[in-house]
Design an enzyme around this catalytic site. Structure first.
Site, short mmCIF file in Angstrom:
data_model
loop_
_atom_site.label_atom_id
_atom_site.label_comp_id
_atom_site.label_asym_id
_atom_site.label_seq_id
_atom_site.Cartn_x
_atom_site.Cartn_y
_atom_site.Cartn_z
N ARG A 137 0.09 -41.31 -42.62
CA ARG A 137 -1.37 -41.58 -42.61
C ARG A 137 -2.16 -40.56 -41.80
NH1 ARG A 137 0.25 -47.03 -42.04
NH2 ARG A 137 0.19 -48.09 -44.04
N LYS A 159 -11.90 -28.92 -46.63
CA LYS A 159 -11.56 -29.34 -48.00
C LYS A 159 -10.09 -29.02 -48.24
CE LYS A 159 -15.88 -28.65 -50.50
NZ LYS A 159 -16.46 -27.85 -51.59
N GLU A 201 -16.46 -13.15 -51.00
CA GLU A 201 -16.98 -14.32 -50.28
C GLU A 201 -17.78 -13.88 -49.05
OE1 GLU A 201 -16.83 -17.30 -51.52
OE2 GLU A 201 -15.01 -17.49 -52.73
N LYS A 242 -20.50 -20.30 -42.44
CA LYS A 242 -19.90 -21.47 -43.09
C LYS A 242 -19.93 -22.68 -42.15
CE LYS A 242 -16.54 -23.46 -46.03
NZ LYS A 242 -15.45 -23.34 -46.96
N GLU A 252 -20.46 -32.20 -48.70
CA GLU A 252 -21.14 -31.57 -49.84
C GLU A 252 -22.01 -32.54 -50.62
OE1 GLU A 252 -18.85 -28.52 -51.79
OE2 GLU A 252 -20.15 -28.59 -53.54
N ARG A 256 -24.42 -27.94 -48.71
CA ARG A 256 -23.13 -27.24 -48.80
C ARG A 256 -22.92 -26.64 -50.19
NH1 ARG A 256 -17.22 -29.14 -46.29
NH2 ARG A 256 -16.09 -27.33 -47.05
N ASN A 260 -21.63 -22.37 -53.21
CA ASN A 260 -21.12 -22.14 -54.56
C ASN A 260 -21.83 -21.00 -55.28
OD1 ASN A 260 -19.03 -24.18 -55.38
ND2 ASN A 260 -20.54 -25.47 -54.39
N HIS A 263 -20.16 -19.27 -58.12
CA HIS A 263 -18.94 -20.01 -58.46
C HIS A 263 -19.03 -20.74 -59.79
CE1 HIS A 263 -17.98 -19.01 -54.37
NE2 HIS A 263 -16.84 -19.66 -54.39
N HIS A 267 -15.98 -19.92 -61.85
CA HIS A 267 -14.96 -20.91 -62.21
C HIS A 267 -14.75 -20.96 -63.72
CE1 HIS A 267 -15.42 -23.25 -58.18
NE2 HIS A 267 -14.37 -22.46 -58.15
N HIS A 282 -9.60 -15.65 -57.90
CA HIS A 282 -10.81 -16.41 -57.58
C HIS A 282 -11.95 -15.50 -57.10
CE1 HIS A 282 -13.28 -19.74 -56.21
NE2 HIS A 282 -13.33 -19.18 -55.01
#
Ligand SMILES: NC(=O)c1ccc[n+]([C@@H]2O[C@H](COP(=O)([O-])OP(=O)(O)OC[C@H]3O[C@@H](n4cnc5c(N)ncnc54)[C@H](O)[C@@H]3O)[C@@H](O)[C@H]2O)c1
Length: 385
Positions: A137, A159, A201, A242, A252, A256, A260, A263, A267, A282
């Site tokens: 946990r 994330k 980035e 960031k 997000e 946030r 992107n 992106h 993506h 990426h």
């Protein structure tokens, strides 16, 4: 940001070490950035978790280059450790690898008070962070990012996830690390292509809301590639940016999403090549997507053609792809790309959301973007490309 000098225990470098705080109340943590930090990682982990055992999650490539130095630093302060190696690449962010890792940690009797150390790129950080968040946990974890992309982006913000057959990053949790140790020297062993991908980035942070940083990058990008103070400054500045955004919007729900930029198109292109890293990684997708976002903004009359051109020129200069036609092989047609865009995580009740811009460093979130306008733009970009 502080320029650090804690020296009595030999833990922290002096002049070249920087610390950025991610301010999230009781989940706050430091990102420490500097050349050669890996040698100090044992002492820094021991300072937070004295007497704990360390489960090192790593891929085979990173293990070859950097595991001995990391293990030595743990041994120097008497921290017991065990290493869990996975194959390099996106394929390791999968249910089978996730399950196997959880099993192996339990078999090795790691306890709730022990620590998981993610020593690697974004793949390892995302995978190990998820494992740490659920085994018993939740165990504490430390990010030791070894790619430029991981240092300026994926190791910060909590994330964590794996991929499923339905798409990337669809199973995971928000789980903040207890510490991030970004050794800017370990980036010297990256391939030039992986290094460049992370640079996309860094450029993004300038383009979001910091035109002075973008101008600095235009002047200093080669220093970042060479290493030393310019690289440390760029990583620290990016982490600060960031950290600021994450502190405002950890999960997000709003601002946030700005991170992107580039992106949504990126993506779709990654999906278009079936996530085949040989064709597009990426950061390369982000580079092309960033140029497309600026070109689309210019077409919509939001930003000048000159600004869009400036962005493209800079990314091309560092050797990043900037056109869809730079991707080797055959991309799916525009209708297919539009279907991928329609599955973007920012789509809300069917409406497209894009990060658009009014110029260098003036990005904003635009909801309900017209699909036909995007489709027509992509058709024309394909022609141009
Ligand atoms: N969690 C987040 O917020 C977030 C943000 C952006 C991206 N991501 C995820 O990050 C992943 C991409 O990360 P990445 O680009 O770091 O990829 P990666 O982890 O696959 O690393 C790229 C390659 O570099 C190798 N490598 C790593 N460090 C090295 C070093 N120092 N020397 C030599 N080789 C090294 C790896 O073995 C791998 O082959 C994707 O899965 C993406 O979804 C997550």
């Amino acid at each position: 940001m502080s320029e650090g000098s804690i020296a009595a225990d030999g833990v922290i470098d002096t002049q070249t070490c920087r610390t950025v705080r991610v301010d999230l109340g009781e989940r706050s943590y430091d990102i420490v950035i500097g050349d050669g930090l890996i040698a100090e990682s044992g002492a820094r982990i021991a300072a937070l978790f004295p007497g704990s055992r360390v489960a090192i999650v790593i891929d085979e490539t990173v293990a070859k280059h950097h595991l001995p130095a990391f293990e030595a630093s743990l041994e120097a302060v008497g921290l017991e450790h065990e290493t869990f190696t996975v194959k390099p690449g996106e394929g390791s962010k999968s249910f089978p690898v996730f399950q196997d890792l959880c099993d192996r940690l339990l078999a090795a009797r790691f306890e709730r008070g022990d620590v998981v150390a993610a020593l690697g790129g974004g793949v390892i950080g995302d995978l190990a962070g998820f494992v740490a968040g659920v085994v018993r946990r939740g165990m504490p974890f430390v990010q030791v990012p070894t790619t430029l992309l991981a240092q300026v982006d994926s190791s910060v913000g909590g994330k964590t996830s794996i991929n499923t057959r339905h798409g990337k990053n669809l199973i995971g949790i928000f789980n903040q690390p207890a510490l991030v140790l970004a050794d800017t020297k370990v980036l010297d062993t990256l391939t030039p292509r992986d290094f460049r991908a992370g640079y996309a980035e860094i450029a993004k942070y300038g383009l979001l809301d910091d035109p002075d940083f973008f101008a600095w990058l235009e002047e200093n990008w080669s220093g970042i590639f060479e290493g030393g103070p310019a690289r440390i400054k760029a990583v620290a500045h990016s982490c600060e940016a960031k950290a600021r955004v994450v502190a405002m919007d950890e999960r997000e729900d709003g601002v946030r999403a700005l991170l992107n930029l580039g992106h949504t198109f990126g993506h779709a292109l990654e999906r278009g090549v079936g996530y085949d890293g040989a064709l597009l990684v990426h950061g390369e997708g982000v580079a092309i997507g960033t140029v497309l976002a600026h070109r689309f903004s210019a077409e919509q009359g939001l930003c000048s053609e000159a600004d869009a051109e400036r962005v493209e020129q800079h990314l091309a200069k560092v050797g990043l792809p900037t056109h869809m036609s730079d991707i080797p092989g055959q991309l799916p047609g525009i209708p297919e790309l539009m279907r991928y865009i329609a599955q973007d995580k920012k789509v809300s009740r069917g409406a497209l959301t894009f990060i658009l811009t009014r110029g260098i460093g003036r990005s904003f979130i635009e909801k309900d973007v017209d699909r036909d306008a995007v489709e027509g733009f992509l058709e024309r970009s394909g022609d141009k490309a």
